[in-house]
Design a protein around this motif. Structure first.
Motif, short mmCIF file in Angstrom:
data_model
loop_
_atom_site.label_atom_id
_atom_site.label_comp_id
_atom_site.label_asym_id
_atom_site.label_seq_id
_atom_site.Cartn_x
_atom_site.Cartn_y
_atom_site.Cartn_z
N TYR A 33 0.81 -1.20 0.02
CA TYR A 33 -0.13 -0.10 0.02
C TYR A 33 1.08 1.23 0.22
N PHE A 36 -2.75 3.58 -3.92
CA PHE A 36 -3.92 2.95 -3.92
C PHE A 36 -5.00 3.52 -4.96
N TYR A 50 -3.47 -1.20 -5.89
CA TYR A 50 -2.53 -0.85 -5.09
C TYR A 50 -1.23 -1.34 -5.44
#
Length: 256
Positions: A33, A36, A50
């Motif tokens: 992440y 994203f 992501y």
């Protein structure tokens, strides 16, 4: 409380701060992440995209996710290569900074004298600063790229937003910079100032224009002289002394 005790607890606090920051920076590398994006107007068909430094991932509302590594390393932009290199440098320098700091801390009793320990701790603080700067440059550069593409109206490709890994990396970099700065200040103040004060200095001399002689200043109470004071005479002054000795005249009455 004595100054050395306060300094020891300060080193422990800075070491813990740098260690936590290094762990946070390391945790961001495998995390996907970094960026994203959500695509889809209907809730049941929403897809989440992501990505991070190494791969792109996609997941849907059913919980199924799939990740794919970047297909070609040479086809990647130079920006991504630079971020990878800086992130790896941040992890490596942070590890060596922890080793040096752990050896040079006053509470570990691993190193030699206090001055040697202070210099080792100073080297560890500099290494922690390098790790913090590498991490801060990596996450700031990545965030600037994502924000620039998101706010650019002419950018037609899929737009992303900042992920949680970037904020975690910022926090870890700040801890590394803070702990490294405090360690460098106190250890450098103890180790480097002591070495500069013990440097041998040449005795101060002065010369007069008329006699062309160079004299040494008288020693002070804090200076130890191992020999007599030096006296340097010019060539002309020595010749004049020899001339006065050899030009003595005697009269005839002196021998009677």
């Amino acid at each position: 409380m004595k100054y050395k005790t306060v300094l020891m607890y300060t080193e422990i606090g800075c070491f813990v701060s740098c260690l936590c920051g290094w762990i946070l920076v390391c945790s961001t590398l495998p995390t996907e992440y970094w960026t994203f994006s959500e695509v889809g107007s209907i809730v049941m068909t929403t897809s989440n995209y992501y990505s991070n430094l190494w791969r792109d991932c996609i997941s849907d509302t059913t919980g199924v996710s799939d990740c794919k590594d970047y297909p070609s390393m040479l086809a990647l932009p130079a920006f991504l290569h630079a971020c990878r290199a800086l992130a790896v440098c941040a992890v490596i320098t942070g590890f060596f900074g922890g080793v040096l700091t752990l050896i040079g801390m006053k509470c570990t009793k691993i190193g030699g004298s206090e001055i040697a320990n202070a210099r080792v701790t100073f080297a560890g603080g500099i290494t922690y600063l390098a790790s913090g700067f590498c991490g801060m440059i990596t996450y700031s550069w990545w965030a600037n790229r994502v924000i620039t593409e998101f706010l650019n109206p002419n950018f037609r490709a899929q737009k992303f937003e900042l992920g949680a890994a970037v904020f975690v990396g910022w926090g870890g970099s700040v801890l590394l910079l803070f702990g490294g700065t405090v360690l460098t200040y106190f250890s450098g103040k103890e180790g480097l100032s002591h070495s500069s004060s013990n440097r041998s200095r040449r005795p101060v001399t002065y010369a007069t224009a008329q006699t062309r002689k160079t004299y040494m200043l008288p020693p002070t109470s804090s200076r130890i002289t191992l020999g007599p004071q030096l006296l340097y005479e010019g060539r002309k002054s020595r010749q004049s002394r020899v001339a006065t000795k050899t030009t003595t005249t005697f009269s005839r009455d002196d021998f009677v």
